[in-house]
Scaffold this active site. Structure first.
Site, PDB file in Angstrom:
ATOM      1  N   SER A  99      -9.885  -0.809   6.876  1.00 63.77           N
ATOM      2  CA  SER A  99      -9.426   0.023   5.160  1.00 63.77           C
ATOM      3  C   SER A  99      -8.715  -1.851   5.032  1.00 63.77           C
ATOM      4  CB  SER A  99      -8.671   0.742   5.817  1.00 63.77           C
ATOM      5  OG  SER A  99      -9.043   1.999   5.535  1.00 63.77           O
ATOM      6  N   SER A 132      -9.874   1.756   3.060  1.00 63.69           N
ATOM      7  CA  SER A 132      -8.876   2.079   2.108  1.00 63.69           C
ATOM      8  C   SER A 132      -7.792   1.613   0.995  1.00 63.69           C
ATOM      9  CB  SER A 132      -8.128   4.082   2.755  1.00 63.69           C
ATOM     10  OG  SER A 132      -7.450   3.311   3.766  1.00 63.69           O
ATOM     11  N   LYS A 190       1.047  -0.620   0.010  1.00 66.59           N
ATOM     12  CA  LYS A 190       0.084   0.032  -0.018  1.00 66.59           C
ATOM     13  C   LYS A 190       0.705   1.248  -0.035  1.00 66.59           C
ATOM     14  CE  LYS A 190      -3.936   1.402   2.656  1.00 66.59           C
ATOM     15  NZ  LYS A 190      -4.402   1.855   3.494  1.00 66.59           N
TER      16      LYS A 190
HETATM   17  N1  GLN Z   1     -13.304   3.832   6.358  1.00 61.81           N
HETATM   18  C1  GLN Z   1     -12.894   4.776   7.478  1.00 61.81           C
HETATM   19  C2  GLN Z   1     -12.410   5.754   7.549  1.00 61.81           C
HETATM   20  O1  GLN Z   1     -12.624   6.841   6.363  1.00 61.81           O
HETATM   21  C3  GLN Z   1     -11.523   3.584   7.790  1.00 61.81           C
HETATM   22  C4  GLN Z   1     -10.168   3.917   6.427  1.00 61.81           C
HETATM   23  C5  GLN Z   1      -9.257   2.930   7.220  1.00 61.81           C
HETATM   24  O2  GLN Z   1      -8.923   2.420   8.087  1.00 61.81           O
HETATM   25  N2  GLN Z   1      -7.727   3.523   6.513  1.00 61.81           N
HETATM   26  O3  GLN Z   1     -11.755   6.837   7.757  1.00 61.81           O
END
Ligand code: GLN
Length: 490
Positions: free
Chosen positions: A178, A154, A79
């Site tokens: 995410s 994400s 990532k």
């Molecule tokens: N979807 C969640 C957010 O927007 C989690 C994001 C993540 O785990 N990095 O914060």
């Protein structure tokens, strides 16, 4: 011979050690696959073919010398929020568009020490803020099962790349879901380890009391292989625990007899899609058939999780992102009229709208006069959410729940409505607030042809039981073996 891009880690390692396939051939097959399918899915921000082939040749030399590490020759994607020395790390943001880190993250050190091959840097939401990958400054990643749908976020690139067979496995990060949510949307297996299990040294910080790095792969077994490599104590992250790292894959004996699994009532109501509900209940029945006991439990503070998370995560983000001001690294823009103006212009131009929204929300939540009402209160509710889990784990080994309320949604469907987007995280964020390990596994396909996932949540540092149950489920089913249809030829 079978297409090398369909191999699992064990299968590839056996062929490599038996000299039936070279690491160079394996890496070349994945690089060719990336070249063919990158336009369709946009899973990578940067592909690193030269470095990958060099690492593959080094892996072949290690194999020839009888000195192969546990991931020797295995192509992995990382990532793009995880620092890689000499290769740019963007966090999918304009503000770090041309930032080249001078050092590797600890997890990358670990991959290199295990002789893995890194094929490139994977797309994600900007600074890992999002649930759909639509917040990337490098364009949205598409879901390999249906390019009109999001891959989740994400770590959407990390999930899509595994689903599209562009790498054998990948690393993602999980602050509020995410790893698990995109794993569910793309039909792959993703593990968020316990808070503290994996070092975040060299991982671009979003919300430091929640962030954790973890593997995304084709199976619980492959995830176990990666976790054994990256779960190493590291003094450079003060939250990294000094505990022995088990050989997770060696503990996968297929046994779940006697495991006590709880199904939280609060996760099976409200807006959950009936097909998701049915597939997740079928997964629970499968584990019951294998000898586990399954009953209903309660996590009564679940309804407060989203509000709590979006206060804590934004507050921490507002503080972590203060460092991107044009001074030391990354973007610096415009004709500046003084220091403040440089900050203002750089941040206005460098950050996307979701990141700005979070910085504003978080700064407000931390500001004098509001701190007690918002941030402090959120921390108290966080304790209640953690206590809910502790109470269940007094007489249960695992919690089983849906990963997401619905299968993947369409690109654009929620991007104008942040609240709808945040609500999609309802089943994943409590696990981060409580610091627990959570594994998402595929358990069905909807009648629109999209994967459905469920998650197994464990006690702190009990990744072994989580992975053992996940692996036992995958020995008995083949949802994790299903591949998306091939993208249409250009
Ligand atoms: N979807 C969640 C957010 O927007 C989690 C994001 C993540 O785990 N990095 O914060």
């Amino acid at each position: 011979m079978t297409d090398p891009t369909t191999l699992t880690i064990d299968e590839a390692r056996t062929l490599l050690d038996g000299r039936e396939l070279s690491a160079r051939q394996l890496t070349e097959a994945f690089l060719a696959r990336i070249a063919e399918t990158q336009d369709a899915f946009n899973a990578f921000i940067t592909v690193t073919p030269e470095q990958a082939l060099e690492q593959a040749d080094a892996a072949d030399a290690k194999i020839a010398a009888g000195d192969a590490g546990p991931l020797c020759g295995i192509p992995i994607g990382v990532k793009d929020i995880i620092l890689t020395r000499g290769v740019r790390t963007t966090a999918a943001s304009h503000i770090l568009e041309s930032f080249v880190a001078p050092y590797d993250a600890n997890v990358v050190d670990c991959l290199r020490a295990a002789d893995a091959v890194i094929v490139g840097k994977l797309n994600c939401d900007e600074f890992a803020m999002g649930s759909s990958n639509e917040n990337s400054a490098f364009g949205a990643t598409r879901n390999p099962w249906n390019a009109d749908c999001v891959p989740g976020g994400s770590s959407g690139g990390s999930a899509a790349a595994v689903a599209a067979r562009q790498c054998i496995a990948s690393l993602g990060t999980d602050t509020g879901g995410s790893i698990r949510q995109p794993a569910a949307f793309c039909g792959v297996t993703g593990l968020k380890p316990t808070y503290g299990r994996v070092s975040r040294y060299g991982v671009i910080a979003f919300a430091s009391s929640l962030d954790q790095v973890g593997p995304m792969a084709q199976s619980a077994r492959d995830a176990a292989h990666l976790l054994s490599v990256i779960a190493a104590h590291d003094d450079r992250d003060s939250t990294s625990v000094d505990r022995e790292t088990p050989n997770y894959a060696a503990a996968l004996d297929g046994e779940v007899a006697g495991l006590r699994i709880g199904l939280p009532r609060e996760y099976f109501t409200g807006g959950i899609d009936p097909q998701v509900q049915q597939a997740v209940r079928a997964a629970a029945s499968q584990l019951e058939k294998l000898g586990a006991t399954v009953d209903e439990v309660s996590l009564p503070h679940t309804e407060y999780a989203i509000a709590t998370y979006y206060l804590i995560a934004t507050a921490e983000a507002s503080s972590n992102l203060a460092r991107y001001d044009g001074t030391r690294y990354g973007l610096r823009t415009g004709e500046q009229d003084g220091l403040l103006d440089m900050y203002r212009q750089t941040r206005a131009k460098g950050f996307g709208s979701e990141v700005k929204r979070r910085i504003m929300l978080g700064t407000h939540a931390l500001s004098a006069g509001y701190y007690d009402a918002y941030y402090l209160k959120a921390q108290k509710v966080r304790t209640l959410i953690r206590s809910d889990f502790e109470a269940v784990f007094l007489d249960h080994d695992l919690i089983l729940a849906p990963t997401t309320p619905t299968p993947a949604f369409r690109v654009g469907e929620k991007s104008d409505d942040p609240l709808q987007m945040y609500l999609n995280d309802i089943f994943t964020i409590s696990v981060n607030l409580a610091g627990l390990p959570g594994l998402s596994l595929p358990c069905g396909i909807s009648d629109t042809g999209l994967p459905i996932g469920f998650q197994l949540i464990g006690k702190p540092f009990d990744e072994t039981t989580v992975l053992r149950a996940g692996d036992a489920y995958q020995r008995a089913t083949d949802w994790h073996r299903k591949h998306p249809p091939e993208p249409e030829a250009k």
